[in-house]
Each structure stands twice: as C-alpha cells, then as structure tokens.
Design a protein around this motif. Sequence first.
Motif, PDB file in Angstrom:
ATOM      1  N   MET A  52      18.952   0.949  30.822  1.00  0.00           N
ATOM      2  CA  MET A  52      20.118   1.795  30.246  1.00  0.00           C
ATOM      3  C   MET A  52      20.601   3.001  30.388  1.00  0.00           C
ATOM      4  SD  MET A  52      19.593  -1.175  27.081  1.00  0.00           S
ATOM      5  CE  MET A  52      20.238  -2.806  26.673  1.00  0.00           C
ATOM      6  N   ASP A  53      21.641   3.525  29.604  1.00  0.00           N
ATOM      7  CA  ASP A  53      21.594   4.862  29.419  1.00  0.00           C
ATOM      8  C   ASP A  53      21.944   5.248  28.335  1.00  0.00           C
ATOM      9  OD1 ASP A  53      23.415   4.127  27.281  1.00  0.00           O
ATOM     10  OD2 ASP A  53      25.229   4.974  29.438  1.00  0.00           O
ATOM     11  N   ARG A  54      21.277   6.616  27.288  1.00  0.00           N
ATOM     12  CA  ARG A  54      20.667   7.118  26.904  1.00  0.00           C
ATOM     13  C   ARG A  54      21.717   6.765  24.976  1.00  0.00           C
ATOM     14  NH1 ARG A  54      20.859  12.559  28.076  1.00  0.00           N
ATOM     15  NH2 ARG A  54      22.150  13.347  25.800  1.00  0.00           N
ATOM     16  N   GLU A  55      23.151   6.576  25.594  1.00  0.00           N
ATOM     17  CA  GLU A  55      23.554   6.380  24.450  1.00  0.00           C
ATOM     18  C   GLU A  55      23.732   4.433  24.208  1.00  0.00           C
ATOM     19  OE1 GLU A  55      25.593   7.319  21.354  1.00  0.00           O
ATOM     20  OE2 GLU A  55      25.474   8.053  22.915  1.00  0.00           O
ATOM     21  N   ARG A  67      19.648   4.326  22.445  1.00  0.00           N
ATOM     22  CA  ARG A  67      19.745   4.272  20.686  1.00  0.00           C
ATOM     23  C   ARG A  67      19.996   3.377  20.031  1.00  0.00           C
ATOM     24  NH1 ARG A  67      21.843   9.646  21.336  1.00  0.00           N
ATOM     25  NH2 ARG A  67      20.466  10.309  21.700  1.00  0.00           N
ATOM     26  N   GLU A  68      21.385   3.033  20.636  1.00  0.00           N
ATOM     27  CA  GLU A  68      22.113   1.979  19.427  1.00  0.00           C
ATOM     28  C   GLU A  68      21.877   0.624  19.553  1.00  0.00           C
ATOM     29  OE1 GLU A  68      26.116   0.398  20.441  1.00  0.00           O
ATOM     30  OE2 GLU A  68      26.427   2.621  20.588  1.00  0.00           O
ATOM     31  N   LYS A  69      21.225  -0.010  20.994  1.00  0.00           N
ATOM     32  CA  LYS A  69      20.712  -1.246  21.351  1.00  0.00           C
ATOM     33  C   LYS A  69      19.474  -1.238  21.251  1.00  0.00           C
ATOM     34  CE  LYS A  69      25.148  -2.630  23.980  1.00  0.00           C
ATOM     35  NZ  LYS A  69      25.164  -3.045  25.318  1.00  0.00           N
ATOM     36  N   VAL A  70      18.783  -0.452  21.097  1.00  0.00           N
ATOM     37  CA  VAL A  70      17.143  -0.652  21.489  1.00  0.00           C
ATOM     38  C   VAL A  70      16.357   0.239  20.377  1.00  0.00           C
ATOM     39  CG1 VAL A  70      14.451  -0.422  21.920  1.00  0.00           C
ATOM     40  CG2 VAL A  70      17.093  -0.434  23.255  1.00  0.00           C
ATOM     41  N   LEU A  71      17.167   1.125  19.623  1.00  0.00           N
ATOM     42  CA  LEU A  71      15.712   2.036  18.937  1.00  0.00           C
ATOM     43  C   LEU A  71      17.040   1.340  17.215  1.00  0.00           C
ATOM     44  CD1 LEU A  71      15.125   5.382  19.947  1.00  0.00           C
ATOM     45  CD2 LEU A  71      13.908   3.666  19.958  1.00  0.00           C
ATOM     46  N   ASN A  72      18.060   1.410  17.399  1.00  0.00           N
ATOM     47  CA  ASN A  72      18.235   1.159  15.747  1.00  0.00           C
ATOM     48  C   ASN A  72      18.847  -0.068  15.898  1.00  0.00           C
ATOM     49  OD1 ASN A  72      18.110   3.909  15.461  1.00  0.00           O
ATOM     50  ND2 ASN A  72      20.550   4.001  15.981  1.00  0.00           N
ATOM     51  N   ASN A  73      17.859  -1.551  16.459  1.00  0.00           N
ATOM     52  CA  ASN A  73      18.457  -2.709  16.447  1.00  0.00           C
ATOM     53  C   ASN A  73      17.017  -3.109  15.552  1.00  0.00           C
ATOM     54  OD1 ASN A  73      17.821  -5.499  16.970  1.00  0.00           O
ATOM     55  ND2 ASN A  73      18.019  -5.293  19.122  1.00  0.00           N
ATOM     56  N   PRO A  74      17.359  -3.400  14.760  1.00  0.00           N
ATOM     57  CA  PRO A  74      16.198  -3.978  13.337  1.00  0.00           C
ATOM     58  C   PRO A  74      15.208  -4.923  14.309  1.00  0.00           C
ATOM     59  CG  PRO A  74      18.635  -4.990  13.105  1.00  0.00           C
ATOM     60  CD  PRO A  74      18.478  -4.003  14.034  1.00  0.00           C
ATOM     61  N   ILE A 130      10.526   5.946  25.126  1.00  0.00           N
ATOM     62  CA  ILE A 130      12.110   5.521  24.742  1.00  0.00           C
ATOM     63  C   ILE A 130      13.009   6.848  23.416  1.00  0.00           C
ATOM     64  CG2 ILE A 130      13.878   3.466  24.020  1.00  0.00           C
ATOM     65  CD1 ILE A 130      12.569   1.790  24.015  1.00  0.00           C
ATOM     66  N   SER A 131      12.079   8.136  22.350  1.00  0.00           N
ATOM     67  CA  SER A 131      12.779   8.465  22.000  1.00  0.00           C
ATOM     68  C   SER A 131      12.772   9.183  22.938  1.00  0.00           C
ATOM     69  CB  SER A 131      12.120   8.639  20.835  1.00  0.00           C
ATOM     70  OG  SER A 131      11.634   6.925  20.644  1.00  0.00           O
ATOM     71  N   LEU A 132      11.642   9.493  23.255  1.00  0.00           N
ATOM     72  CA  LEU A 132      11.628  10.540  24.383  1.00  0.00           C
ATOM     73  C   LEU A 132      13.053  10.656  24.984  1.00  0.00           C
ATOM     74  CD1 LEU A 132       7.896  10.781  25.259  1.00  0.00           C
ATOM     75  CD2 LEU A 132       9.699  13.139  23.482  1.00  0.00           C
ATOM     76  N   PHE A 133      12.836   9.488  26.141  1.00  0.00           N
ATOM     77  CA  PHE A 133      14.166   9.841  26.913  1.00  0.00           C
ATOM     78  C   PHE A 133      15.507   9.513  26.227  1.00  0.00           C
ATOM     79  CE2 PHE A 133      17.411   7.104  29.243  1.00  0.00           C
ATOM     80  CZ  PHE A 133      17.566   7.807  30.634  1.00  0.00           C
ATOM     81  N   CYS A 134      15.983   9.159  25.025  1.00  0.00           N
ATOM     82  CA  CYS A 134      16.664   9.081  24.164  1.00  0.00           C
ATOM     83  C   CYS A 134      16.953  11.255  23.795  1.00  0.00           C
ATOM     84  CB  CYS A 134      16.857   8.762  23.582  1.00  0.00           C
ATOM     85  SG  CYS A 134      17.364   7.329  23.184  1.00  0.00           S
ATOM     86  N   SER A 135      16.129  11.684  23.727  1.00  0.00           N
ATOM     87  CA  SER A 135      16.638  13.635  23.110  1.00  0.00           C
ATOM     88  C   SER A 135      16.305  14.194  24.726  1.00  0.00           C
ATOM     89  CB  SER A 135      15.466  13.387  22.088  1.00  0.00           C
ATOM     90  OG  SER A 135      13.888  13.307  23.030  1.00  0.00           O
ATOM     91  N   SER A 136      15.960  13.362  25.700  1.00  0.00           N
ATOM     92  CA  SER A 136      16.294  14.477  27.424  1.00  0.00           C
ATOM     93  C   SER A 136      15.299  15.227  27.584  1.00  0.00           C
ATOM     94  CB  SER A 136      17.391  15.469  27.372  1.00  0.00           C
ATOM     95  OG  SER A 136      18.974  14.659  26.789  1.00  0.00           O
ATOM     96  N   LYS A 137      13.928  13.825  26.855  1.00  0.00           N
ATOM     97  CA  LYS A 137      12.524  14.947  27.369  1.00  0.00           C
ATOM     98  C   LYS A 137      11.831  14.078  28.695  1.00  0.00           C
ATOM     99  CE  LYS A 137      11.975  17.583  23.429  1.00  0.00           C
ATOM    100  NZ  LYS A 137      11.485  17.077  21.905  1.00  0.00           N
ATOM    101  N   TYR A 138      12.604  14.058  29.645  1.00  0.00           N
ATOM    102  CA  TYR A 138      12.396  13.085  30.921  1.00  0.00           C
ATOM    103  C   TYR A 138      11.003  13.067  31.366  1.00  0.00           C
ATOM    104  CZ  TYR A 138      17.735  12.697  30.540  1.00  0.00           C
ATOM    105  OH  TYR A 138      18.627  12.614  29.662  1.00  0.00           O
TER     106      TYR A 138
END
Lengths: 476, 498
Positions: free
Chosen positions: A275-278, A281-288, A304-312
């Motif tokens: 998945m891409d960053r968007e 964030r939407e389907k994984v981190l904010n998935n209850p 996953i959070s690191l990836f989302c904040s571009s800290k690859y």
Amino acid sequence: MTSAVDVEDSPFFQEKLASGGLVVRDLPKFDLDSYIQHYDDRTRFDRLMLIGTTSTVLSLDALRLAVQQAERGKDVEAYLTATSALSQVAPNDPAGQVDQKLVDHKLKVIKAESERLEKELKGYRNNLIKESIRMGNEDLGRHYYSTGELAESWKAYQRMRDYCTNANNIVDMLFRLILVGIQQKQWQSVMSQLIKANSSGQKSDSRTEHEPIIKALMGLCSMEMGNFRQAAKEFMVTKFAYGNLENQGQIAWQKEVLTQNDIAVYGGLCALASMDREELREKVLNNPEFRQYLELEPHIRRAISLFCSSKYSACLEQLDAYRTDYLLDVYLNPVLRMLYGTIRSKCIVQYFIPFECVTLEEMTNAFQSTGEGKIETELVEMIEKGVLKARIDLVEGLLIAPKTNSRHAVQEDAIKAAKAYENTLRLRLLQLNMKAAGLEIKSSKQQGGTASAPSWEGEDSEMGGTRRGGRRGIFS
Amino acid sequence: MSDLASTLLAFSPDPQLEPSEYDKNVKKFSATVKKFSSREWVKSAESGSLLEALDPALNSVSLLLTLYTLAQNQGDSGLRPRSVNQVSDAWRPRAVLWNKTEQLLSSFDPISIRYFGQQWRELIEFIGLVASILRQPAMALIPIRTAILRLDPSGGTLTTTHVVFMQLCMESTAYAQAVPLLDCIIHSFPPNASQGGEQGLLCADHGLSNGYITVKSGLSEKIRTADVQEYFLLGAMAFLGLGKYDEAQALLEHVLVTPTSNTANGLMLEAYKKYVLAGALASGQRPPIPKTANGNAMRTIRSASKAYEQLTEVLHDLNLPRLLAEIEAGLSLWSEDGNFGLVQKLVENYPRFLLYKLQRTYASIPLDELSGLLNKGDEELEMYLSTLIKEGQVNASIERSIKTQQRVLKFYSDESMGPKAKSEQQQYKELVACATRTESLTEQTRAADHRINLTKEFIEVEKKNRMKAAQAASGEEAMDTSWDVHKDGMDEDVMGDA
C-alpha cells in the motif's frame, strides 16, 4: 552440555550451509518457551522443527521440545524426523536416540485404531445412516491427521461431503479440509476451499463466528502465494474477535494455525509491501479493528508510522531488527525475502519521488545500513526491472529522475503511431490484393471447395503438392 | 533501303493522338511488320545503318522489335542461351547490341511499348540471362531497373520482371541497386486482361499501372504466390546485406502475412527465421508476430524455428558466453539455412545491444568502466562509439567530465537532445511525409476494393446475400431451409449409428 558454537559446527548445519540452506545465527527477540506455548498440535511441532533446523542458538531447545511433543503424539514419522535432526545436531544427546520400543508400540496401536475405525465406518455404511457415515469419516480423518497421514485424512474428510445434511455440516467439513491443506501447504486448494466455505457460510447460523477465521486464513493463503495486496486486504477486515472465538470445525484456529499476534505481523508486513502512504494511514493505522491487532505488536505499528511519515530508513531498520524472528516463523520464512525486498524497493521509490536527482552517497547513507549489497547494484536492478523510473550518472554519482519533454514525446508518439498505421495499411493492402488475385496458399488437405481464385493455372508446386487430388471421403 | 527498314523508320506514333486513333495506328503497324520474316529482319539489320538510324526515344517500338528479332536469332539457342558459348559476341556487355539495348531501355517511349509487352519483357529477360551467364550480373541491373520504372513510374504493379531483377541483385550482391525499386509500394498485381471499352485501350491514361500491365499485354507473366513471396524475401535479403534491419524486417513481414488457409509454405518459414534475426539485429530482441498473419500458419512456422527464437531470448538476456554457446550448438543449422552470416552479426552487434541496455539505466558512464563492460581497448572503444553515434544507432556523445577530467559517454534520455535530436520542424516534416504516404495508400486501397467489387466471387456472394435477405423478408422460404438443414443432419446421424 552442547553449546551454540558446537551446534553451528555440527554436521547438520554444516551440510545445510554447504547446500545453500538458510541458517540463522542471531538470537531472536522472543523467548522460545513463552513463544511456543501459544501454539498447539501440528503447528507447534512444525514451528519447533523450523526453529530447530534453522536457528543455531535455539536449535537444541527447540528440537528437544519437538521430540518431547512427538513422543506424546501419535505421529511416528514426526518422532523419527525430530530425533534424527536432534541426533545430527547433538550426537550425544540422549533424547536424540530413537526409542524403538516406543515406536513399535505406537505403530501397533495406530494400526489397530485405523482398522477399528475403518470397520466401524463399514458398519455405518451398511446401515445407510447418513449422520453416522459422516461422523465415521470425520473420526477417521481426524485419526489420520493426528498420525500424520495427511493425504488419507484429506480423502476421509472429502468423503464426508455426500453425507452433509446442512450448511453447518458443510462448513465444518470444509474447515477440516482447510486445516489439512494448510499442513500440506497446498495453498491453491486451501484457497478454493476457503472460497467455498465463505459462500456456504453465508447460509449457516454461526456466520459471524466463521467469518473472521475465513478472512484470516484467506490472508494467510494470499500471502503464501505471494499476493501481498490481497493478503493485506483480507487481514485488514479480520475482526479482532478472532481471538475469542470458539472452536470451529472442532479446531482451535488461534492455537493450531494463527495467533492474533501472527495476524498483526502478517497483516502489517503485507500492507507495508503493497500500500502507499495514504492507504496505510487510512486503512491500517486508522482502522479500528486492525489497530487492536497492532497494539499486540507495537514495533509493526511503529514501522508503519515511520513509513507514513517518510522516515524510510528508520522503517527499514525497525523491520530489520525483527528479521531473525520472522525467519523463524513457519509461514513468513518462505516469503520473507520477497516481502522485505518489496518493502525496501517501495521505500527507495518513495524516497526518490520528490527529488530531481539524489547523490548516490546520500542514497547509501539512507539505505546502506539495512541493505545486503552495494546500493548501486540494487538501484540498477530496480531500474532494469522497471520498478524505479530513474537513471544513474556514474560520473557525477547521481540518481537522476527522467526529464520528460512532453511536447517532444507527444510528437514522437504521433510519428510512431502514423508509421505503425502506414505499415499496417501496407500489409492489409497486400493481403487484399493477393486474395483478390487468388494468390493464396491452399492447404494440401483441403479439397478445392470454397469460393476459390479465378484461375489456378501455373500455380507453383512448391507449397501444396496435391492441391486438387485431395483424398475423397470413403463414403462419398 | 528495304521496305522493312522504311516501315520501321516511318513509325513513330504521335502522343497527341486520341487514344482510339493511336490504338488503331499501332495495331496497323503491328500487322504490317508481322508480314516480314525474321530472315529479312536480320538481313536488313546486319546490312548496316538500320540500328544506327532508329532513335531509341522516337522509334522505340521499331528498335525493340529489331533487337528482339536479332536476339531471337543470335547464337544457337536464341533468347535462351545456356552457356557462355551460346552468347554471340555482339550481345556481350559493352558490345554493340548490348549498348543499343541499354539505350533503348533507358529512353523508350513508355506508351507505344505497351503494345509489344511480350517482346519488351523477353528482351529484358534475355539481357538478364546474358549478364548472369557471363558472370557480370551487375551489368544488367541498372538497365532493367530503369526499364521497369520507365514503363511504370510507380513501380507498384508487381511483375515477373521485378522478380528477375531481384534475383540478379542477389547474384551480383549489389544490394544498394535494389533500394529504389524496393521503395515502391506494391499496390497491385497484373490482372489477366484489362477492362473493355475506351479505358481498356493499352495507350489510354490509366490511373494505376495495373490498367495496362496485364498478362495479356505480355508486360508480365502471370504472378504466382511464390513470386510475390520471393520478391519480398529477396528484397529483405538485400536490406539485410545493407545492414538496414528495420526495412528488412518490414519486408519480411510482407511474406509472413501471405493469405493462407491455415497452412504455411517453405518461403514463409525461411522468411520467419530471417524475420526473427532481423528484428533481433534491429532492436536486440525478438520482434512481435505480425498481427495480420494467419494464426495457425504462424504456429506451424514457429514450432519449426524454435532454435532462432531461443537465440533471441539468450540475446535479450545479454549473456555473451551463453549466446556464443548457443550459436556453436546450432552451427550446422544456421549454415544449412544460410543464416550463419546473420547469426554472426548478432555477436558483432552485441556491444550495441549492451549499450541499449546501459542507456536505459545510466545517464552517463566513464569510458574506463565501459571498456571493461564491452571488452574493448580504450582507442578501439572510442572509435566504435563514435561510429555508432555518427550512424545514429545510439543517442549519446563522448565528453570530458569537468570534475574528474575523465572521458565520459553521455546518454540522452530522449531525442529532444543529443546528436540525434530532432527539431519540431523535422518532426512535423516526418509526420507530413508519413501522412502523404498513407493517403496514397488509401487511394490504392480504394482501387483494390473497387477491383474486388467487380470479381465474380464477390458478385455471387452478394447475390446470395440478397436472395437470403429477400427470403428472410418473405418468411416462409426461410422456414423451409432451416427445416431442410435439420432434416439432413438427422438423416446422417441415423445412418452413422446404424
């Protein structure tokens, strides 16, 4: 006491190394005892065997536990494999010696049991009572499953099909087949059973209980088949209630196949890989639902959070820290390389997107620590595969994003299309003309029937031989 | 001067005449000269000045007939000499009669000559044969090509003379001579006879050259499938010889799309083998199967040319040792098929394919590094690269790095920069040229369509279709037919079971 160093030098691991097998030397982050207590039955044994034959550090402990389990169980083959592995790793360990008496006894008991069950089944068949036949087959299947005769077990469960009277029965049977399939690692067939179970399950009363299991298993199956995107999708919709479900098909799925922690790890990794960053964030981190899983494995959430904040690079480091653990996981082991590789190249691609050019030095700093070879070779490989759209300037040491002159490109495309069109038209014209002039190659088998050319005189003999003299049908 | 000579000299039809008048004139002349025996003819030609007196441009027909008769009566075997001894001295290249023929072929009157097609064709075939027998095939190339294009400036009606010319090209290995003819788009084949009426007169102004190049006129013999295939195959080989792989590939495609009822012939197989190699030489990979080719035929051909496809696969992986091993393994096959030279070219061009790959991956690369990759010495490498750049094979330039003072090869990502750069004007021109060609093709396609509409088969099918439509309209009839078909089927089944 045999130490880890001795284990590494043992003929077993030496041989494995020599044949290019995977050997893990680092100490994983988990504790073997507390790790393995989450599992039961065949998967426990399989996991112990994998650890025992892969990790030099945990080999002895794992194999001893495996032998102990096999001694208690009914699977003679498993017992022999475990003892043989242990005796190769630690020749002096008493647990590695085969207890022939035990083996003989077990074989005798198993044989008697098999015969008894077959006989019973025969009796049921004669009585023609559907339910009894179904249960007889079920018992037989379970018996074969525990003795390790998986093919026989599969057959017995298959035979239940004709005697199922309601949807619940069918789902039950499918679940058993699925378990056998997972053990055999026949992912394709597991998948098809899962799809059947999913549709039959819709009619059954305990649909809510079936669904999480089916979803989780579909995820597992997709992951093993290398379809990470599908796997991630399935894991994301697996209800957290999975952990507290009652046995389905008399199988404790949470112990015999996947724990909740496994779902968190598999789901998280597959999502990272596909998945891409968007989306992450939407389907994984904010998935209850899935967030609850991630609570169990906080480092996956962190990655996953690191990836989302571009800290690859930090993300990759995080994952790398757990590489050993995952290599010792029975389901991750075969796909981990591909999984990590996909995540890594995704990180590189994402990293490069905002730039017009990046020095190779910088790329090295960002990714070298977690990579295997030189970053340059890796980049070349990615470019050749078409994953990364860029070119390398070896002289200045730069990675350059392709500059496109779209006006020029459009013109070029137009020329190309025009030329292709011209060429096609030319060929069509030729074909049309040849057909109109009767210049066609006739098959030698054909009898000059169909609307043929105006005249055939002087036709060459090179191609058809007997154009006119085709053999006539016998009855004509 | 004899009667014959004066008749011949007097005949020079006026192009200003009405077609019907012109036609009458020529036919009258034809009838008159037919009365003279060939003995008389030879005698008056030999007696001296007749050949000198006939002007190739004004008295084309007379000169043609005279030369034709002389050729018929030369040596022991006339128009069909089989050995050097059977060609008389006067007919050898650069001798009197040869030169006269050459003059005629380069300046004849293309209208009146149409009436004597057979003589025209046979005279051409004769000098082709002579050149070939005397092992100077190149001598006949230009005269024949000029004659073909003079008779039909479009060069687009494929005649047997085209094929003869291409064979001579192969024999002489003067491939470049074939290019002007190969550039002509073949738009039609000679029909058996031209249409009737005013338009049917040979001298009339025909839109397309197949109006007067007919089998009946004798300007061409009947074209066979194999002739068409041979022409394109030989043409492709000429392009291969010149190293123009794209063009060769395009012509080979023409052979592969031969209409067929699910079967292939040997020429197609040969063409496909060369097609694979030509495509590989052009781009470093196997070319796609032509879309309009017959699927079954292609399957047959492909299964018989596995070795070639395999070769291109190895080439695509850019693995030189494997490529060499693969070539070594199929040595006898390549030479049996006569493709060994092309296969060797693959190895020769290997560095170019490697450069194509590097071009996709790198923006610039130091020559030092490149010399290792391409396995060439520094000087050799620079020479090689500058040739490729000059030929336009790679879009790159050799520069000196400011930072390191190294010699560097710089690739350009597209053709908006670099030595191969095209300006917008150039692109536009190219596009317009392409559009013009397509337009003329469309015109020719329309003509072909028109021809098809006039064929017996088309009319028959059309008639049937109309009848069906009429039946469908009346309803009852249609019911009947369907019942019949059904009944037939039943009957057959019953018999079969019994």
